[in-house]
Design an enzyme around this catalytic site. Structure first.
Site, PDB file in Angstrom:
ATOM      1  N   GLU A 245       7.004   2.092   4.790  1.00 10.03           N
ATOM      2  CA  GLU A 245       7.599   1.037   5.603  1.00 10.03           C
ATOM      3  C   GLU A 245       7.251  -0.287   4.956  1.00 10.03           C
ATOM      4  O   GLU A 245       6.098  -0.646   4.867  1.00 10.03           O
ATOM      5  CB  GLU A 245       7.032   1.129   7.022  1.00 10.03           C
ATOM      6  CG  GLU A 245       8.012   0.704   8.074  1.00 10.03           C
ATOM      7  CD  GLU A 245       8.324  -0.766   8.000  1.00 10.03           C
ATOM      8  OE1 GLU A 245       9.503  -1.102   7.817  1.00 10.03           O
ATOM      9  OE2 GLU A 245       7.404  -1.567   8.102  1.00 10.03           O
ATOM     10  N   ASN A 388      -6.444  -6.276   4.355  1.00 10.06           N
ATOM     11  CA  ASN A 388      -5.839  -7.221   3.412  1.00 10.06           C
ATOM     12  C   ASN A 388      -6.592  -7.237   2.080  1.00 10.06           C
ATOM     13  O   ASN A 388      -6.009  -7.534   1.039  1.00 10.06           O
ATOM     14  CB  ASN A 388      -5.782  -8.613   4.040  1.00 10.06           C
ATOM     15  CG  ASN A 388      -4.635  -8.724   5.036  1.00 10.06           C
ATOM     16  OD1 ASN A 388      -4.045  -7.717   5.431  1.00 10.06           O
ATOM     17  ND2 ASN A 388      -4.299  -9.939   5.431  1.00 10.06           N
ATOM     18  N   GLU A 389      -7.874  -6.885   2.123  1.00  9.93           N
ATOM     19  CA  GLU A 389      -8.637  -6.805   0.866  1.00  9.93           C
ATOM     20  C   GLU A 389      -8.153  -5.606   0.042  1.00  9.93           C
ATOM     21  O   GLU A 389      -7.981  -5.712  -1.176  1.00  9.93           O
ATOM     22  CB  GLU A 389     -10.142  -6.693   1.162  1.00  9.93           C
ATOM     23  CG  GLU A 389     -10.775  -7.982   1.679  1.00  9.93           C
ATOM     24  CD  GLU A 389     -10.336  -8.348   3.089  1.00  9.93           C
ATOM     25  OE1 GLU A 389     -10.043  -7.431   3.887  1.00  9.93           O
ATOM     26  OE2 GLU A 389     -10.264  -9.557   3.392  1.00  9.93           O
TER      27      GLU A 389
END
Lengths: 402, 382
Positions: A245, A388-389
């Site tokens: 996705e 996000n890392e």
């Protein structure tokens, strides 16, 4: 080069919007707008309506009951739902396990599971993370030992969103503890939540809500026909699922809806004897978010347009990492500005969260009471689905060759 | 929705990229920078041959009929090679005023010369007090018979030292910061009363201080409405912002390429420094900033078609704000990732930083445009 939508695409958007306006109950819309998860009844009913319309599995091919939309149409559809705001189709079935079953599953699995996902009869949840396997997902330990025609599953999953509503859970389980690489020897197994030996324990999140759970497996018997694909190649399914996705990750429509709402609120909320919206510092911070969002919208459309060109071919793309990082950062910034707008009302907890207070008159406006809980809850956006890392690691390796 | 280039556009980009790869390497660039004007007349002739100098003008007037997308492609390529020639000043700014403000007979006389490479233009707008406010004009234009007489002082006129003609903003009426009463005048650089003092810019180009003392301008050299020229000025500056956005993307891409090479090649502690996660994450952040900027450069090109000037201005403020922030971030981080070598003149990444800094100083920095966007209501209606 032309950024405008075609006349057909604009007509499609009007059709979707008209349907939503006609069909979506006010209560559901208001609950969504307040930043709450819809109730199971609201969500289930809405999914059923989308299903009647043939829209509950927008990303699936027609042969599996999808509407046969182009990537641009799918983008418009999701954006319209987000802007309404209306619930998306139940994501764990339609966006996660469904596409995996279509890509890796047997014909028997397809005919058994896909209809319930399409109609929304079956609620699914995702059993990936474990207490010892977060970003390092492949170190998972929940085991599935083959005994005759069953697997015996033991172990624990965590952060399992909506497990308390789910009929089924799709899991990653270790089938071969002696595999050379930890990514090998993992299976993708579908487990009936009613199976004896499953215990669901709620985890209350930072905003006081119950959305996620721990799921314990104690000698749970699962028929071997519930294994998707090769019992040692489940990691392929997981990778496919996590990068499948792409453009929905950006949640551009959702951010637009929140910004509109924030602007209406800031036009009313007082600050220094005038509306907060007249405070130039506040407006500049808001404008900075709008600028990032415009850039993200165009970036998303570039990805959608590339998908449109490569029709039919759906391979994972590191662009999804960028969309996820930026999309989550923008929503988090908006949540912080909403807290700014709430001012001292940020102290008050939302009344609807307290069962005994549900029918009391409001003390502070609901949006203001919800501001802090949403700001806190939305930390999840940069944590789940690969932090996000981790997304930055993926970009550095896949895009930049570092 | 379509992000594809036409065959002609692809060809334009390829031929320019090839030309620059052959003749605008970093060493060659050093040589051009040492020429008296600070750029290469030979390259200017090559651009003319490729059609870059007549690019945005109508074919009937001696141009090539290029639009905003063509300008974007050329600006990005010129940016990536860190070119020094006065393309923005002559073709985008000067050319923009001719396209939107000059009478047809004037264009017929001047456009072929620009396209050939024999006429250089520059835009003289900034004044000591104006900062980036295009409407803050103290230079005066007084009627004198059919023509006009200009008095005033313009600063940091990019390539104003070599331009053959200057496009000068001057006040024909109203108070210093009024939006009405501003005219645009095409002034011969050799006109009596005009003096210019050339100087270096921080990005290795040249600019000039221009003093106008009783400079006469003929009626035919008035561009647009002498009493209401601000809409024309804003139109052309918006086109320049779109071009600068694309150029900034090119410069950022150049800085990124240098940095990625460096991260893979440079070893410390026995390993390539690109194996360190702290630098990988910086590199990922740089990549995201560049992709977002590329999107905004495209948005800029598309938004130039917007018929409502207020809408167009909002879009351009969003573009310049995003580009400004990204450019500053990319410049600082790519230099940082290089360590000491990054702050030397002998290494190209330092020149990328200098150019990005210059772009930030032109037509409003990020903070200026964020404020303008905030004051005009932002992008999303409530």
């Amino acid at each position: 080069m032309d950024l405008r939508f075609t006349e057909e695409e604009r007509a499609f958007r009007r059709m979707v919007r008209d349907f939503i306006d006609r069909t979506l109950p006010d209560e559901t819309r208001e609950r969504m707008a307040s930043g709450r998860t819809p109730t199971k009844a609201q969500w289930g009913w809405w999914h059923g309506k989308l299903h009647e319309q043939g829209w509950s599995v927008p990303d699936w091919a027609q042969e599996h009951g999808g509407p046969g939309w182009t990537p641009v149409q799918r983008y418009i559809f999701r954006e319209e739902l987000q802007q309404a705001p209306a619930p998306q189709p139940q994501q764990f079935g339609t966006m996660m396990v469904g596409p995996v079953i279509i890509a890796f599953g047997s014909e028997a699995q397809k005919s058994r599971f896909l209809p319930g996902i399409r109609s929304g009869k079956d609620w699914w949840c995702q059993g990936f993370s474990e207490p010892g396997a977060g970003s390092d997902l492949a170190s998972l330990k929940t085991s599935a030992r083959r005994v005759g025609e069953h697997y015996i599953v033991n172990g624990q999953k965590t952060w399992t969103t909506l497990a308390h509503w789910a009929d089924w859970i799709f899991t990653l389980v270790r089938t071969d503890p002696n595999a050379k690489r930890k990514q090998e020897g993992i299976g993708f197994l579908l487990i009936d939540m009613k199976s004896p030996g499953i215990t669901v324990r709620p985890i209350v999140t930072i905003d006081g809500e119950h959305e996620i759970n721990e799921v314990f497996f104690d000698d749970v018997k699962v028929p071997v026909e519930n294994m998707v694909g090769d019992e040692t190649r489940g990691w392929d399914c997981a990778k496919f699922l996590l990068s499948n996705e792409r453009t929905g990750q950006a949640r551009v429509g959702m951010s637009k809806e929140r910004i509109r709402r924030l602007k209406r609120i800031a036009a009313e909320a007082p600050s220094g004897g005038r509306p907060l919206i007249e405070d130039i510092r506040f407006r500049e911070r808001l404008a900075a978010v709008e600028v990032e969002l415009k850039a993200l919208e165009i970036t998303t459309m570039r990805v959608v347009a590339a998908e449109q060109k490569a029709l039919g071919e759906r391979k994972p793309d590191p662009a999804s990492s960028l969309l996820k990082v930026k999309g989550s950062e923008i929503l988090q910034s908006i949540s912080a500005l909403m807290v700014e707008a709430a001012g001292p009302y940020g102290l008050a907890a939302p009344m609807a969260a307290a069962p005994e207070g549900a029918n009391e008159p409001e003390i502070v406006p609901d949006w203001a009471a919800m501001a802090q809980p949403i700001w806190m809850n939305w930390r999840k956006l940069s944590i789940y689905g690969g932090t996000n890392e981790i997304q930055r690691n993926i970009m550095a390796k896949a895009f930049l060759g570092l | 929705m379509d992000f594809d280039l036409s065959e002609e556009q692809r060809l334009l980009r390829e031929s320019l990229t090839r030309l620059l790869a052959d003749r605008y390497g970093f060493e060659a660039r050093k040589g051009y920078a040492r020429e008296p004007e600070g750029w290469s007349r030979a390259m200017w002739a090559a651009y003319a041959e490729l059609g870059l100098l007549g690019l945005p003008f109508a074919e009937a007037e001696g141009g090539y009929g290029g639009g905003a997308v063509e300008t974007m492609l050329v600006a990005e390529a010129l940016g990536e090679a860190l070119t020094l020639e006065p393309w923005l000043a002559t073709v985008v700014l000067g050319g923009g005023f001719l396209r939107h403000g000059a009478r047809a007979e004037r264009r017929a006389a001047l456009v072929p010369a620009i396209a050939r490479g024999s006429l250089l233009l520059a835009f003289a707008s900034t004044e000591a007090q104006s900062r980036w406010d295009l409407h803050d004009v103290a230079t005066t234009a007084k009627r004198d018979g059919d023509g006009w007489v200009l008095e005033g002082r313009k600063l940091v006129v990019l390539h104003g030292d070599v331009a053959d003609r200057l496009v000068v903003t001057a006040r024909s009426g109203g108070g210093r910061r009024d939006r009405a009463g501003i005219g645009v005048f095409l002034v011969d650089a050799k006109a009596p009363g005009l003096t210019r003092r050339g100087h270096r810019t921080n990005d290795g180009r040249r600019a000039a201080e221009v003093t106008l003392a009783g400079v006469r301008v003929a009626a035919e050299d008035v561009l647009g409405d002498p009493a209401d020229g601000l809409p024309l000025i804003e139109r052309v500056v918006d086109e320049a912002i779109a071009a600068l956005a694309a150029e900034a993307v090119g410069v950022m891409v150049a800085a990124q390429k240098l940095t990625l090479d460096y991260l893979k090649m440079r070893k410390q502690f026995g390993v390539p420094i690109g194996s360190f996660q702290v630098l990988q994450h910086k590199a990922a952040d740089v990549m995201m900033a560049i992709e977002q900027s590329r999107s905004m450069a495209m948005y800029a090109a598309m938004s130039l078609e917007e018929p409502d000037p207020l809408e167009r201005g909002r879009a351009m403020s969003a573009v310049k704000a995003q580009i400004g922030r990204a450019a500053k971030f990319v410049a600082e981080e790519t230099v940082q990732m290089h360590g000491g070598i990054g702050i030397t003149m002998e290494y190209a990444v330092a020149h990328c930083m200098a150019r990005l800094g210059a772009i930030e100083a032109m037509f409003g920095n990020a903070e200026f445009h964020l404020r303008r966007l905030a004051e005009t209501g932002g992008l999303i209606p409530a």
